[in-house]
Design a protein around this motif. Sequence first.
Motif, short mmCIF file in Angstrom:
data_model
loop_
_atom_site.label_atom_id
_atom_site.label_comp_id
_atom_site.label_asym_id
_atom_site.label_seq_id
_atom_site.Cartn_x
_atom_site.Cartn_y
_atom_site.Cartn_z
N LYS A 43 19.82 -101.48 15.21
CA LYS A 43 20.62 -102.72 15.25
C LYS A 43 20.88 -103.17 16.68
O LYS A 43 20.76 -104.36 16.99
CB LYS A 43 21.93 -102.53 14.50
CG LYS A 43 22.77 -103.80 14.44
CD LYS A 43 23.94 -103.66 13.51
CE LYS A 43 25.04 -102.88 14.13
NZ LYS A 43 26.29 -102.93 13.35
N GLU A 44 21.23 -102.24 17.56
CA GLU A 44 21.56 -102.60 18.95
C GLU A 44 20.34 -103.17 19.67
O GLU A 44 20.44 -104.16 20.40
CB GLU A 44 22.12 -101.39 19.69
CG GLU A 44 23.52 -100.99 19.26
CD GLU A 44 23.58 -100.33 17.88
OE1 GLU A 44 22.56 -99.77 17.41
OE2 GLU A 44 24.64 -100.40 17.25
N GLU A 45 19.18 -102.54 19.47
CA GLU A 45 17.95 -103.04 20.09
C GLU A 45 17.61 -104.43 19.57
O GLU A 45 17.20 -105.31 20.33
CB GLU A 45 16.79 -102.08 19.80
CG GLU A 45 16.92 -100.74 20.48
CD GLU A 45 15.95 -99.69 19.94
OE1 GLU A 45 15.59 -98.79 20.73
OE2 GLU A 45 15.55 -99.77 18.76
N CYS A 46 17.80 -104.62 18.29
CA CYS A 46 17.55 -105.92 17.67
C CYS A 46 18.49 -106.99 18.23
O CYS A 46 18.07 -108.09 18.57
CB CYS A 46 17.70 -105.80 16.16
SG CYS A 46 17.34 -107.32 15.26
N MET A 47 19.76 -106.64 18.37
CA MET A 47 20.74 -107.58 18.92
C MET A 47 20.35 -108.00 20.33
O MET A 47 20.39 -109.19 20.67
CB MET A 47 22.14 -106.95 18.91
CG MET A 47 22.73 -106.81 17.53
SD MET A 47 24.16 -105.69 17.41
CE MET A 47 25.19 -106.22 18.73
N GLU A 48 19.96 -107.03 21.15
CA GLU A 48 19.56 -107.33 22.53
C GLU A 48 18.30 -108.20 22.57
O GLU A 48 18.23 -109.16 23.35
CB GLU A 48 19.28 -106.03 23.29
CG GLU A 48 20.51 -105.21 23.59
CD GLU A 48 20.17 -103.86 24.20
OE1 GLU A 48 19.05 -103.69 24.74
OE2 GLU A 48 21.03 -102.96 24.13
N THR A 49 17.34 -107.86 21.72
CA THR A 49 16.07 -108.59 21.70
C THR A 49 16.27 -110.04 21.26
O THR A 49 15.74 -110.96 21.89
CB THR A 49 15.06 -107.89 20.76
OG1 THR A 49 14.83 -106.57 21.27
CG2 THR A 49 13.75 -108.64 20.70
N LEU A 50 17.05 -110.24 20.20
CA LEU A 50 17.25 -111.60 19.70
C LEU A 50 18.08 -112.43 20.67
O LEU A 50 17.86 -113.63 20.81
CB LEU A 50 17.88 -111.59 18.31
CG LEU A 50 17.04 -110.96 17.21
CD1 LEU A 50 17.66 -111.22 15.84
CD2 LEU A 50 15.61 -111.47 17.23
N GLU A 51 19.00 -111.79 21.37
CA GLU A 51 19.78 -112.52 22.38
C GLU A 51 18.86 -112.96 23.52
O GLU A 51 18.91 -114.11 23.96
CB GLU A 51 20.91 -111.65 22.92
CG GLU A 51 21.75 -112.37 23.96
CD GLU A 51 22.89 -111.52 24.50
OE1 GLU A 51 23.89 -112.12 24.93
OE2 GLU A 51 22.77 -110.28 24.52
N LYS A 52 18.01 -112.06 23.97
CA LYS A 52 17.15 -112.34 25.11
C LYS A 52 16.05 -113.35 24.79
O LYS A 52 15.78 -114.26 25.57
CB LYS A 52 16.52 -111.03 25.60
CG LYS A 52 15.63 -111.17 26.80
CD LYS A 52 15.11 -109.82 27.26
CE LYS A 52 14.20 -109.96 28.46
NZ LYS A 52 13.69 -108.65 28.91
N ALA B 89 15.57 -115.17 21.68
CA ALA B 89 15.82 -116.27 20.74
C ALA B 89 17.18 -116.92 20.94
O ALA B 89 17.57 -117.79 20.16
CB ALA B 89 15.67 -115.77 19.30
N ASN B 90 17.92 -116.49 21.97
CA ASN B 90 19.25 -117.04 22.25
C ASN B 90 20.19 -116.96 21.05
O ASN B 90 20.97 -117.89 20.80
CB ASN B 90 19.15 -118.48 22.75
CG ASN B 90 18.51 -118.56 24.11
OD1 ASN B 90 18.68 -117.67 24.95
ND2 ASN B 90 17.76 -119.61 24.34
N ILE B 91 20.11 -115.86 20.31
CA ILE B 91 20.99 -115.65 19.17
C ILE B 91 22.09 -114.70 19.60
O ILE B 91 21.81 -113.60 20.11
CB ILE B 91 20.21 -115.11 17.96
CG1 ILE B 91 19.21 -116.18 17.49
CG2 ILE B 91 21.15 -114.72 16.82
CD1 ILE B 91 18.24 -115.73 16.44
N MET B 92 23.32 -115.12 19.40
CA MET B 92 24.46 -114.30 19.82
C MET B 92 24.45 -112.97 19.09
O MET B 92 24.22 -112.92 17.87
CB MET B 92 25.77 -115.04 19.55
CG MET B 92 25.95 -116.29 20.39
SD MET B 92 27.38 -117.27 19.91
CE MET B 92 28.67 -116.05 19.89
N PRO B 93 24.72 -111.87 19.81
CA PRO B 93 24.72 -110.55 19.18
C PRO B 93 25.64 -110.44 17.96
O PRO B 93 25.31 -109.75 17.00
CB PRO B 93 25.19 -109.61 20.30
CG PRO B 93 24.76 -110.32 21.55
CD PRO B 93 24.92 -111.79 21.26
#
Length: 95
Positions: free
Chosen positions: A31-40, A42-46
């Motif tokens: 989950k944490e890796e996914c949150m970081e990747t999508l933020e970086k 796709a500009n999706i807030m964690p």
Amino acid sequence: MDDDGSSSTPASYIRLVQHLIEKCICYSMNKEECMETLEKHANIMPVITSTVWKELEKENREFFEMYKKDRGEESSQKSPSEQAAPSKSSDDGDD
């Protein structure tokens, strides 16, 4: 006024985030890796990614249990005190 996939609705945004999370899972991200990747990328807030991930876990409990087990993360479901204790001790410095 039906939701036929127009990209301006909250539901379609959530579906987009879900789709991106599924892609992250294909790459064996937690989950944490996914949150970081999508933020970086796709500009999706964690917090959005985390919320959608948690809902997916609720709806697909067996899948996520096996996914975590395969990744060696099954201990994260054991007990909240086991999870919190190690991260707290580094802050304390009392050894």
